[in-house]
Design a protein around this motif. Structure first.
Motif, short mmCIF file in Angstrom:
data_model
loop_
_atom_site.label_atom_id
_atom_site.label_comp_id
_atom_site.label_asym_id
_atom_site.label_seq_id
_atom_site.Cartn_x
_atom_site.Cartn_y
_atom_site.Cartn_z
N ASN B 70 0.85 -1.18 0.00
CA ASN B 70 0.00 0.00 0.00
C ASN B 70 0.89 1.23 0.00
O ASN B 70 1.76 1.37 0.87
CB ASN B 70 -0.91 -0.01 1.24
N ASN B 71 0.68 2.11 -0.96
CA ASN B 71 1.42 3.36 -0.99
C ASN B 71 0.46 4.45 -1.43
O ASN B 71 0.23 4.65 -2.63
CB ASN B 71 2.62 3.25 -1.96
N THR B 72 -0.15 5.16 -0.47
CA THR B 72 -1.04 6.25 -0.84
C THR B 72 -0.36 7.59 -0.63
O THR B 72 -1.01 8.62 -0.60
CB THR B 72 -2.33 6.19 0.01
N SER B 73 0.96 7.59 -0.52
CA SER B 73 1.67 8.86 -0.33
C SER B 73 1.84 9.55 -1.67
O SER B 73 1.51 9.01 -2.73
CB SER B 73 3.02 8.60 0.32
N GLN B 76 5.94 8.59 -5.74
CA GLN B 76 5.59 7.48 -6.63
C GLN B 76 6.26 6.19 -6.18
O GLN B 76 7.31 6.20 -5.55
CB GLN B 76 6.04 7.78 -8.07
N ASP B 77 5.67 5.05 -6.57
CA ASP B 77 6.18 3.74 -6.16
C ASP B 77 7.65 3.58 -6.52
O ASP B 77 8.47 3.16 -5.70
CB ASP B 77 5.39 2.62 -6.85
N LYS B 119 1.49 4.99 9.12
CA LYS B 119 0.28 5.68 8.69
C LYS B 119 0.25 7.04 9.36
O LYS B 119 0.52 7.16 10.57
CB LYS B 119 -0.96 4.86 9.11
N LEU B 176 4.27 12.37 4.66
CA LEU B 176 2.87 11.96 4.55
C LEU B 176 1.96 13.03 5.13
O LEU B 176 2.42 13.91 5.87
CB LEU B 176 2.64 10.66 5.32
N GLY B 179 -4.19 10.32 6.59
CA GLY B 179 -4.90 9.42 5.68
C GLY B 179 -3.97 8.67 4.77
O GLY B 179 -4.33 7.63 4.24
N GLN B 180 -2.74 9.17 4.58
CA GLN B 180 -1.80 8.47 3.69
C GLN B 180 -1.03 7.44 4.49
O GLN B 180 -0.71 7.67 5.65
CB GLN B 180 -0.84 9.47 3.06
N GLU B 181 -0.74 6.31 3.84
CA GLU B 181 0.04 5.31 4.55
C GLU B 181 0.99 4.60 3.61
O GLU B 181 0.84 4.64 2.38
CB GLU B 181 -0.86 4.31 5.26
N LEU B 182 1.98 3.95 4.23
CA LEU B 182 2.98 3.17 3.50
C LEU B 182 3.00 1.78 4.12
O LEU B 182 3.12 1.64 5.33
CB LEU B 182 4.38 3.78 3.66
#
Lengths: 114, 321
Positions: B70-73, B76-77, B119, B176, B179-182
């Motif tokens: 999960n990467n919502t930061s 970029q991946d 998170k 971050l 709401g963003q997590e790694l």
């Protein structure tokens, strides 16, 4: 003389003249100036070597052409073997000296602390 | 050059006894991250070989495979994976082996598994009108200290007393917002800088310089001596009082940076000869922290020995055929 029959030859011998065993070009795979220049220096320092040099045929390929020409009828593998042995001995001596000096330095550092 | 046969009547063949007599190593400075030492009496070809091996052929462990769950930061991946690969990991590479085949599953002898799971959330205890992100958010900066080791197989027993983690714990990896997590699993493998990637290089840098050789060809006195002293780095030239006159003398040429400033003055340029000792190498090795610098130098020397042994055994095996 051809290289080994295995899939990835590490060392090949390509002879330009058929009769003379003293003039041989070796192809060393996966090597560059690191071993090439230091080996060339050690072989040049041995006696009875007329010519010793190496080239990197193309920078995209990691192999070197190493040429040795000997005086007299000495086979070229002899100076190559003695050069490798001498280089290995030099490394051993450097390693021993270095480790001894490092231990000395560390002991000297601990003395004023006590 | 000093090869046999170059100078008639003088035997310059390789003599191991002479080499061992003239060769010396002096350690000037040594601590956990840097080392400065002198190697005297060796040829440039071999000194350069050691430098090249230190930069590119001493193996280390580094993050190679990044499994991103999960990467919502905002990072970029691939950028995140690239940054993670460059983080130095404090694991002794001599205790691990190279990964032989490109399989997904690594075993305990060739892989280190790390996890980064973090998170960002809003800080409920922040004051109403603060604008400082350090107060408003929790976990908004992802540092390398957040990377945790996940032992696989028998690693927990083998490495019971040493924790495998990044060398520095204050490397900023990503930022971050709430709401963003790694959620990322990483596999470290053993590699070398030359063949695999520059991230496997164990040194920040490793370099050498040759000891300068400064000789005064004629006595330099008075005002000229003062100007000569200013042409070199501080501490190289000293003004001494000889029979009432001020005379310049070379005290410590090691401190000089060889700027050749004296050549710009017409009256000084013929008074000094600036050269270098061709066999006196001043090495500076800065480690990234994975291995101490003296261990790195010993490993580099061993790598060169292994190279020689490899070709020796190749020669012997082809001769037997």
């Amino acid at each position: 003389m051809a290289g080994e029959g295995e899939k990835k030859p590490v060392l090949e011998m390509v002879q330009a003249d058929g009769a003379d065993e003293g003039c041989v070009t070796f192809v060393l795979h996966n090597e560059d100036h690191t071993l090439g220049n230091s080996l060339r220096y050690m072989i040049m320092k041995t006696a009875d070597v007329d010519f010793c040099g190496y080239t990197i045929t193309h920078p995209s390929e990691s192999k070197i052409n190493f040429r040795i020409q000997t005086r007299g009828s000495i086979p070229a593998t002899e100076p190559l073997r003695s050069g490798l042995n001498e280089l290995s001995d030099v490394c051993q001596h450097v390693l021993n000296t270095f480790q001894a000096r490092v231990n000395e330095f560390k002991e000297r550092q601990e003395e004023p602390m006590e | 050059m000093n090869y046999p046969g170059n100078y008639p009547g003088y035997d310059d063949t390789w003599d191991m006894q002479k080499f061992q007599k003239n060769f010396r190593i002096d350690i000037v400075h040594l601590d956990e991250s840097t080392m400065e030492f002198d190697m005297v009496g060796i040829d440039a070809a071999i000194a350069n070989a050691f430098r090249r091996i230190l930069l590119a052929e001493v193996p280390t462990m580094a993050i190679e495979k990044v499994f991103i769950y999960n990467n919502t930061s905002i990072v970029q991946d691939e950028v995140l994976a690239h940054r993670l690969g460059l983080v130095p990991i404090k694991a002794d590479p001599r205790l691990f082996e190279y990964r032989t085949s490109a399989e997904e599953e690594g075993s305990e002898i060739d892989t280190i598994q790390l996890q980064l799971k973090i998170k960002c959330s809003r800080n409920p205890r922040a004051t109403k009108d603060s604008a400082d992100p350090r107060e408003l958010y929790l976990n908004h900066m992802v540092y390398s200290r957040d990377i945790k080791w996940v032992p696989i197989g028998n690693q927990a027993d083998v490495f019971a007393d040493s924790v495998i983690a990044p060398v520095h714990d204050d490397i900023l990896i990503a930022q971050l917002r709430p709401g963003q997590e790694l959620d990322v699993i990483m596999h470290c493998v053993k590699g070398i800088g030359k063949r695999d990637h520059a991230k496997f290089s164990p040194v920040a840098t490793a370099s050498y310089r040759l000891l300068p050789d400064i000789t005064l060809l004629e006595p330099v006195e008075g005002e000229r001596a003062e100007r000569l002293k200013r042409c070199f780095s501080r501490g190289v030239i000293d003004i001494q009082d000889v029979a009432g006159k001020k005379v310049a003398k070379v005290v410590d040429s090691r401190l000089d940076t060889c700027s050749r400033e004296f050549l710009r003055h017409d009256d000084l340029k013929n008074a000094v000869k600036l050269a270098r000792f061709r066999d006196h190498f001043i090495f500076t090795v800065e480690s990234t922290g994975i291995l101490p610098p003296d261990v790195l130098v010993t490993e580099a020397i061993k790598v060169l020995m292994v190279k020689c042994q490899r070709f020796l055994s190749e020669l012997d095996s082809t001769d037997l055929e």
